[in-house]
Design a protein around this motif. Structure first.
Motif, short mmCIF file in Angstrom:
data_model
loop_
_atom_site.label_atom_id
_atom_site.label_comp_id
_atom_site.label_asym_id
_atom_site.label_seq_id
_atom_site.Cartn_x
_atom_site.Cartn_y
_atom_site.Cartn_z
N ASP A 1 0.81 -1.22 0.00
CA ASP A 1 0.00 0.00 0.00
C ASP A 1 0.85 1.27 0.00
N ASP A 2 1.87 1.30 0.88
CA ASP A 2 2.68 2.52 0.97
C ASP A 2 3.38 2.81 -0.33
N GLU A 3 3.95 1.75 -0.94
CA GLU A 3 4.66 1.93 -2.21
C GLU A 3 3.72 2.44 -3.29
N GLU A 4 2.52 1.87 -3.37
CA GLU A 4 1.58 2.26 -4.41
C GLU A 4 1.08 3.68 -4.20
N SER B 1 -1.17 -5.59 -12.52
CA SER B 1 -1.99 -5.89 -11.35
C SER B 1 -1.88 -4.78 -10.31
N LYS B 2 -0.72 -4.12 -10.25
CA LYS B 2 -0.55 -3.00 -9.32
C LYS B 2 -1.39 -1.80 -9.77
N VAL B 3 -1.43 -1.56 -11.07
CA VAL B 3 -2.28 -0.48 -11.60
C VAL B 3 -3.74 -0.77 -11.28
N LEU B 4 -4.15 -2.02 -11.40
CA LEU B 4 -5.54 -2.39 -11.09
C LEU B 4 -5.86 -2.12 -9.63
N ARG B 5 -4.92 -2.44 -8.73
CA ARG B 5 -5.17 -2.23 -7.30
C ARG B 5 -5.28 -0.74 -6.98
N ILE B 6 -4.44 0.07 -7.62
CA ILE B 6 -4.52 1.52 -7.42
C ILE B 6 -5.88 2.04 -7.88
N HIS B 7 -6.32 1.55 -9.05
CA HIS B 7 -7.62 1.96 -9.58
C HIS B 7 -8.75 1.54 -8.64
N ASP B 8 -8.65 0.32 -8.09
CA ASP B 8 -9.70 -0.16 -7.18
C ASP B 8 -9.77 0.67 -5.92
N LYS B 9 -8.61 1.09 -5.41
CA LYS B 9 -8.62 1.91 -4.20
C LYS B 9 -9.25 3.28 -4.45
#
Length: 478
Positions: A282-285, A468-476
């Motif tokens: 989370d912190d990195e993203e 997958s990291k871009v997807l998680r950022i978008h979801d948040k």
């Protein structure tokens, strides 16, 4: 006629000739635009003496994708080409016959010719071609063709080469196939016993091929089962037929007498214990989310271009996602492992790049699960994301996919233009935080474009991360 008149006449003639040539060039160029044909690429594989030929043809009325083995021995390659050309001509004839229908519906027919390779020993290989065409019918046509190749003699071989044929052997084959169909959860409800008996009476065993430990029988769609079963394959223990093998082949195949053959687990998806802990990132993203994109590469790996892409990504300290085809994973396992070791994400792009919305449920599962099983065998981890060929998916397809399905927000059209500057221009025009950039690492021009795209991203303060990291950022954010 005076000299001046002759000069004028000559000038007029030359002018008309120039106009005619110009018109001809315009017409020719127009005709060329109507069909975009990618030059066939031949790439090395990790199988000695065997390369891969790939040809893709785009036309307003049809799409063709052809994959075939290319041997060092030219006559052997020509034998394969004879079959390939035959299937291509059959498809084009069907397209011609249905031209009015295709134009009226604005429908693009599709033809896929793919192959799987099975190495039996150092010099013996089995090649199984699968031809699928979708023209006017809803279900399309499916057929298969088997070639067994002896590289020791640079020749194709048949069942008759391997076995001492007899009535007893045919009876034994028929009984074991019947038992296998009747006990198979995939085929038992769709099996036609009478059709198998008819096959036994007419067959020359041309649908038979060998693997390290099995006799494989591949049947065309509708041949011995209902259409919903697709093109069924049955494996019988090779050791059960050792008494029918010719003596020299019994030695070459190094037959060991066993009661059964083992089958691998084809469970899709990574094991639970290997799933990424999202909270740890989370912190990195949060620190990167305003300036991240996802570079994604489809249809690889490619023995030269993928390695160059890895080197460029390392140079700019960026990460990408490689949506790989199972048929190419099978050829380049060391390269797949290298991509994984360097920290890049590997996605599932199906085994043979079929349009999933147009094939059966069983075929969808095979296209997806075979890739994940191959990745598990190589890296110990299945795919973490999925991209359907052509971006074509629906709820029926998605029920067989256990990881996020990812399309794209920037189509660089690298497969079409093959122009590094044009590819960069697409990125520049559409770039924004969270963009998912579609490229194909099978094209050398795409790697040339990557040399332009990476410094451009860096100059603008962007970095590329796993999709997958871009997807998680978008979801948040949602």
């Amino acid at each position: 006629m005076t000299v001046i008149q002759k000069v004028y006449a000559t000038l007029v003639f030359l002018l008309l000739l120039l106009v005619g040539l110009t018109f001809s060039l315009i017409v020719t160029e127009s005709d060329t635009d109507k069909q975009v044909k990618a030059t066939e690429e031949v790439t090395q594989s990790h199988y000695p003496g065997i390369n891969i030929g790939t040809e893709v043809i785009e036309d307003p009325n049809y799409h063709m994708a052809i994959h075939r083995p290319v041997f060092e021995d030219e006559p052997l390659t020509e034998q394969i080409l004879t079959y390939v050309n035959q299937k291509q001509e059959e498809f084009l004839e069907e397209v011609k016959q249905n031209q009015p229908y295709l134009e009226e519906r604005q429908w693009q027919a599709n033809f896929y010719l793919t192959f799987d390779i099975y190495q039996v020993n150092e010099t013996l290989y089995s090649f199984v071609f699968n031809a699928e065409s979708y023209v006017a019918g809803a279900n399309g046509r499916q057929s298969s063709k088997v070639f067994m190749v002896d590289l020791q003699k640079n020749a194709t071989i048949s069942a008759q080469t391997l076995f001492e044929e007899s009535t007893e052997m045919y009876d034994d084959v028929h009984q074991q196939l019947k038992k296998a169909f009747e006990s198979s959860p995939d085929y038992q409800d769709m099996f036609f016993e009478e059709a198998l008996l008819e096959w036994k009476q007419e067959t020359d065993l041309s649908n038979l091929y060998v693997t390290e430990d099995a006799l494989m029988f591949t049947f065309d769609k509708y041949e011995v089962t209902a259409g919903a079963a697709g093109s069924p394959e049955i494996a019988l223990p090779l050791s059960d037929f050792h008494t029918f093998l010719k003596e020299d082949w019994r030695a070459r195949l190094n037959i060991e007498i066993e009661n059964d053959i083992s089958t691998g687990d084809t469970t899709s998806g990574a094991p639970d214990e290997e799933q990424t802990d999202i909270d740890d990132h989370d912190d990195e993203e949060n620190s990167q989310e305003t300036k991240v994109v996802a570079l994604t590469f489809d249809d690889g790996p490619h023995p030269e271009n993928t390695l160059k892409a890895l080197q460029l990504l390392e140079k700019y300290d960026m990460t990408a996602t490689f949506f790989m085809l199972g048929s190419r994973i099978d050829f380049y396992p060391d390269l797949v492992q290298e991509v994984f070791k360097r920290g890049h994400e590997i996605g599932n792009h199906t085994w043979n790049h079929k349009q999933l919305t147009k094939i059966s449920d069983a075929a969808i599962q095979e296209e997806v699960n075979r890739v994940d099983q191959a990745l598990l065998n190589i890296n110990g981890q299945a795919s973490t994301v999925f991209r359907p060929p052509y971006g074509s998916t629906n709820t029926r397809v998605e029920q067989y996919v256990d990881v996020p399905t990812v399309l794209w927000t920037i189509d660089t059209l690298d497969w079409k233009t093959k122009d590094p500057d044009a590819i960069l221009a697409e990125v520049k025009e559409n770039l924004k935080p969270g963009a998912i950039i579609l490229m194909h690492d099978i094209h050398a021009t795409t790697i040339e474009a990557l040399e332009l795209v990476l410094p451009y991203l860096e100059e603008r303060g962007y970095t590329s991360v796993e999709v997958s990291k871009v997807l998680r950022i978008h979801d948040k954010k949602s």
